[in-house]
Scaffold this motif. Structure first.
Motif, PDB file in Angstrom:
ATOM      1  N   ARG A 189       0.823  -1.207   0.000  1.00 16.38           N
ATOM      2  CA  ARG A 189       0.000   0.000   0.000  1.00 16.38           C
ATOM      3  C   ARG A 189       0.860   1.261   0.000  1.00 16.38           C
ATOM      4  O   ARG A 189       0.578   2.231  -0.709  1.00 16.38           O
ATOM      5  N   ASP A 190       1.928   1.231   0.789  1.00 19.17           N
ATOM      6  CA  ASP A 190       2.821   2.388   0.849  1.00 19.17           C
ATOM      7  C   ASP A 190       3.550   2.593  -0.476  1.00 19.17           C
ATOM      8  O   ASP A 190       3.740   3.729  -0.929  1.00 19.17           O
ATOM      9  N   GLN A 191       3.958   1.498  -1.112  1.00 25.16           N
ATOM     10  CA  GLN A 191       4.650   1.619  -2.391  1.00 25.16           C
ATOM     11  C   GLN A 191       3.729   2.155  -3.477  1.00 25.16           C
ATOM     12  O   GLN A 191       4.160   2.902  -4.362  1.00 25.16           O
ATOM     13  N   LEU A 192       2.452   1.800  -3.402  1.00 26.69           N
ATOM     14  CA  LEU A 192       1.482   2.331  -4.360  1.00 26.69           C
ATOM     15  C   LEU A 192       1.335   3.841  -4.196  1.00 26.69           C
ATOM     16  O   LEU A 192       1.152   4.578  -5.179  1.00 26.69           O
ATOM     17  N   LYS A 193       1.415   4.342  -2.964  1.00 30.57           N
ATOM     18  CA  LYS A 193       1.346   5.781  -2.734  1.00 30.57           C
ATOM     19  C   LYS A 193       2.590   6.479  -3.298  1.00 30.57           C
ATOM     20  O   LYS A 193       2.497   7.569  -3.861  1.00 30.57           O
ATOM     21  N   ILE A 194       3.738   5.841  -3.138  1.00 33.04           N
ATOM     22  CA  ILE A 194       4.965   6.394  -3.719  1.00 33.04           C
ATOM     23  C   ILE A 194       4.840   6.432  -5.239  1.00 33.04           C
ATOM     24  O   ILE A 194       5.200   7.422  -5.887  1.00 33.04           O
ATOM     25  N   LEU A 195       4.290   5.352  -5.810  1.00 33.65           N
ATOM     26  CA  LEU A 195       4.098   5.300  -7.255  1.00 33.65           C
ATOM     27  C   LEU A 195       3.142   6.403  -7.716  1.00 33.65           C
ATOM     28  O   LEU A 195       3.331   7.003  -8.774  1.00 33.65           O
ATOM     29  N   ALA A 196       2.121   6.684  -6.910  1.00 32.57           N
ATOM     30  CA  ALA A 196       1.173   7.750  -7.250  1.00 32.57           C
ATOM     31  C   ALA A 196       1.884   9.095  -7.339  1.00 32.57           C
ATOM     32  O   ALA A 196       1.593   9.910  -8.217  1.00 32.57           O
ATOM     33  N   ARG A 197       2.813   9.339  -6.433  1.00 37.19           N
ATOM     34  CA  ARG A 197       3.578  10.591  -6.476  1.00 37.19           C
ATOM     35  C   ARG A 197       4.462  10.652  -7.712  1.00 37.19           C
ATOM     36  O   ARG A 197       4.604  11.707  -8.339  1.00 37.19           O
ATOM     37  N   LEU A 198       5.072   9.521  -8.068  1.00 32.19           N
ATOM     38  CA  LEU A 198       5.889   9.469  -9.283  1.00 32.19           C
ATOM     39  C   LEU A 198       5.034   9.700 -10.525  1.00 32.19           C
ATOM     40  O   LEU A 198       5.460  10.369 -11.476  1.00 32.19           O
ATOM     41  N   VAL A 199       3.815   9.160 -10.524  1.00 29.94           N
ATOM     42  CA  VAL A 199       2.884   9.360 -11.638  1.00 29.94           C
ATOM     43  C   VAL A 199       2.550  10.831 -11.789  1.00 29.94           C
ATOM     44  O   VAL A 199       2.514  11.369 -12.897  1.00 29.94           O
TER      45      VAL A 199
END
Length: 217
Positions: A189-199
């Protein structure tokens, strides 16, 4: 609650739902203002799978919602959906205007106010200026949703989702690990949030490249 009866009602009415969904999709595919300058990258459409509907009704019932054969079409408004994907954030305004022109011309009716899901303050501000209600999802899901129907008294709805290609990629990855049941792994879940920021960063960079290439200030 008789879930089987609810599913049966959905199946019995799916032809009407699909017919309106196809009309919505066709509007975008034939809209010269959107296709002449490649505003739309691609269009997807889908009818909700009956088993996915079964799972959704069950989850809603567990959270206290009352769903039955008589209110299925008002309680669940994403039984059919069209997804509009664009490359650059700045292209969103033309898609929004195309949707709202259908409302203003009484070709469609809004079932509910448009909703923008975002965690980004700058994006939220831009959406609010268009009278789009902004909501934050804990997952950092990002998309703008419209729920339209052919006329005010119609019960058939079609959900229109609008997002960038970067956001679509994030959404597909999130869907693969969080649907129909959310992942219990906090690290995921935390990595998905990081990915959202990269997106978000990628979308902004893409917009900058577009503006430089086309001499837009």
């Amino acid at each position: 609650m008789d879930i089987n009866s609810i599913i049966d009602v959905y199946k019995e009415n799916s032809a009407n739902l699909e017919s309106f969904m196809t009309a919505v999709e066709t509007y975008f595919r034939r809209n010269e203002k959107l296709i002449s300058d490649d505003t739309i990258y691609t269009i997807k459409s889908r009818m909700k799978d009956p088993e996915h509907l079964r799972s959704k009704v069950t989850r809603k019932a567990e959270s206290g919602a009352v769903i039955n054969e008589n209110n299925i079409f008002t309680e669940i408004t994403d039984l059919s959906g069209v997804r509009i994907i664009h490359l650059y954030p700045g292209q969103f305004i033309k898609i929004h205007q195309a949707i709202m022109s259908q409302i203003e011309n009484n070709e469609w009716a809004l079932n509910e106010n448009p909703t923008g899901y975002t965690w980004d303050h700058e994006t939220a501000q831009s959406l609010e200026e268009l009278n789009i209600e902004v909501k934050l999802k804990p997952s950092f899901y990002t998309s703008v949703h419209y729920v339209v129907k052919p006329r005010e008294d119609a019960k058939w709805c079609c959900e229109i989702q609008v997002r960038t290609l970067f956001e679509e990629i994030w959404g597909e990855i999130d869907h693969s690990v969080n649907y129909p049941v959310n992942s219990s792994d906090k690290i995921v879940r935390d990595q998905l949030k990081i990915l959202a920021r990269l997106v978000s960063t990628g979308s902004r960079l893409a917009e900058s490249i577009y503006k430089m290439q086309n001499g837009v200030t």
